[in-house]
Motif scaffolding. Structure first.
Motif, mmCIF file in Angstrom:
data_model
loop_
_atom_site.group_PDB
_atom_site.id
_atom_site.type_symbol
_atom_site.label_atom_id
_atom_site.label_comp_id
_atom_site.label_asym_id
_atom_site.label_seq_id
_atom_site.Cartn_x
_atom_site.Cartn_y
_atom_site.Cartn_z
ATOM 1 N N ASN A 72 0.821 -1.207 0.000
ATOM 2 C CA ASN A 72 0.000 0.000 0.000
ATOM 3 C C ASN A 72 0.858 1.261 0.000
ATOM 4 O OD1 ASN A 72 -2.691 -0.946 -0.093
ATOM 5 N ND2 ASN A 72 -2.604 -1.528 2.062
ATOM 6 N N THR A 145 -7.006 -0.027 -3.564
ATOM 7 C CA THR A 145 -6.802 0.268 -4.981
ATOM 8 C C THR A 145 -6.206 1.665 -5.131
ATOM 9 O OG1 THR A 145 -8.981 1.273 -5.301
ATOM 10 C CG2 THR A 145 -8.818 -1.139 -5.532
ATOM 11 N N PRO A 146 -5.587 1.967 -6.277
ATOM 12 C CA PRO A 146 -5.089 3.332 -6.502
ATOM 13 C C PRO A 146 -6.177 4.379 -6.376
ATOM 14 C CG PRO A 146 -4.168 1.820 -8.122
ATOM 15 C CD PRO A 146 -5.196 1.043 -7.361
ATOM 16 N N GLN A 147 -7.416 4.051 -6.797
ATOM 17 C CA GLN A 147 -8.513 5.007 -6.686
ATOM 18 C C GLN A 147 -8.848 5.289 -5.221
ATOM 19 O OE1 GLN A 147 -8.569 2.274 -8.613
ATOM 20 N NE2 GLN A 147 -8.481 3.189 -10.670
ATOM 21 N N GLN A 148 -8.851 4.257 -4.391
ATOM 22 C CA GLN A 148 -9.127 4.444 -2.968
ATOM 23 C C GLN A 148 -8.025 5.250 -2.295
ATOM 24 O OE1 GLN A 148 -9.489 0.295 -1.985
ATOM 25 N NE2 GLN A 148 -11.734 0.338 -2.047
#
Length: 396
Positions: A72, A145-148
């Motif tokens: 992360n 995720t990258p969006q989160q």
């Protein structure tokens, strides 16, 4: 009762209906780990499936948490770098345009340029956001995720910048917020007062709303008087509540004003704008005769463990009932003469059951710094950004 009076019940219902869950965030701006209260832990468990312990016991669990954290943090570094690069590019474009057109540069715009066009400032922002990701417990429990990650780091960055702005001199401020009040002279963000009648509110469980009131059917001076009375009632109650909290924590007059300004700024259009700038929902421009937008703010006290009592603010924006939408890409194509003729000029159709939903819970904690100065700790402890678009059969 509405969301404002029963926020957790509403969030559980929404999560169950939509099959979604919030992303819990638990780190402080100073980088220390945050251990939530029982209520915070409950919020983090919305929609989360319970998993069994692995056969390897605590050691294997700890190893898995370490692996999740490492991945992360690695992903977050790329997300943070891209986010700050985007902000820098926007500022560079603004600066170039102002030079070309000979525009006068406001102090707020120049201060923003100083932040994002200075390499040292960008490195400091990146370091702070990396620590933010490294220390929050959700990064140990699962992969984001990258969006989160983007939603979380942008929201935290904007929150921290808003809070820091209240302590800067006027010439160094990056925003031009104004403050006023009924009990205080400058304790409440003016935008909160202006838009008070458009949202639902809850102050330590007491609800305030004009939705469904008799004023909806009235017009002219009568409605203006009802709105003014509602604004005065809400703002007076909010000021009383915040003043009492600051008094209990022994804040000085100057720190009290700063604390109230920080909190009420997020309880205004500024807080919703931060949600919007951080989210993927902002990429969709919805419309339709049945479009309904609901916004709500819920402020209450919370247990911050060894740090004592803090204030918790939950805010959300939900759009429903829309039947069509544009995206950034489709609008760009329509605005470009070279591509407008080759693309479908109309918006994309969708079912009225589609939903755009943005939600966050913020924590505000006054504390004494190492130099005995009065400080305000601000962090995102919960966040959710969801887009659910249902298209008619035979369409996109």
């Amino acid at each position: 009762q509405g969301w404002a009076s029963t926020p957790l019940l509403y969030q559980h219902t929404m999560a169950a209906a939509l099959g979604i869950r919030p992303i819990g965030v638990g780190s402080l701006l100073c980088g220390e780990p945050f251990c939530g209260s029982g209520e915070f832990a409950t919020e983090l468990k919305v929609g989360r499936k319970r998993t069994h312990r692995s056969a390897g016991g605590p050691f294997l669990e700890q190893l898995t948490q370490s692996q999740h954290l490492a991945k992360n943090v690695e992903a977050a570094r790329g997300v943070i770098g891209q986010v700050l690069a985007d902000f820098a590019a926007q500022c560079q474009d603004e600066q170039d345009q102002c030079k070309q057109q000979g525009q006068q540069v406001t102090p707020q715009r120049r201060a923003r340029w100083d932040l994002y066009l200075d390499k040292d400032n960008l490195q400091l922002c990146a370091a702070n956001l990396t620590e933010f990701v490294r220390d929050h417990p959700e990064c140990r429990s699962r992969l984001l995720t990258p969006q989160q990650l983007r939603f979380l780091v942008v929201l935290q960055h904007l929150l921290a910048e808003d809070a820091a702005d209240t302590r800067r001199p006027n010439t160094a401020r990056r925003h031009n917020d104004t403050f006023e009040g009924i009990i205080t002279e400058a304790g409440v963000n003016s935008q909160l007062i202006k838009d008070a009648h458009r949202s639902e509110w809850s102050i330590e469980g007491r609800s305030f709303t004009m939705q469904g009131s008799a004023a909806d059917g009235s017009g002219g001076s009568d409605r203006r008087q009802v709105i003014k009375a509602f604004q005065q009632e809400l703002v007076s109650e909010l000021e009383t509540y915040l003043l009492q909290f600051c008094k209990q924590h022994g804040l000085t007059e100057q720190a009290t004003v700063a604390f109230m300004q920080v909190v009420t700024t997020q309880m205004s259009q500024c807080g919703l704008a931060n949600l919007d700038r951080s989210s993927q929902a902002a990429k969709y421009f919805v419309s339709g005769q049945g479009l309904e937008q609901r916004t709500a703010y819920n402020i209450s006290s919370m247990d911050a463990g060894d740090s004592g009592e803090a204030l918790k603010l939950s805010l959300y924006c939900m759009k429903t009932g829309f039947t069509q939408y544009h995206t950034e890409e489709s609008l760009k194509m329509l605005s470009n003469p070279e591509t407008a003729e080759d693309c479908d000029a109309g918006p994309t159709l969708c079912e009225p059951s589609s939903i755009l939903y943005q939600y966050a819970t913020l924590r505000f904690l006054p504390y004494t710094g190492a130099d005995n100065s009065e400080q305000i700790e601000c962090l995102v402890i919960d966040a959710l950004d969801e887009v659910h678009l249902k298209h008619p059969e035979g369409t996109k």
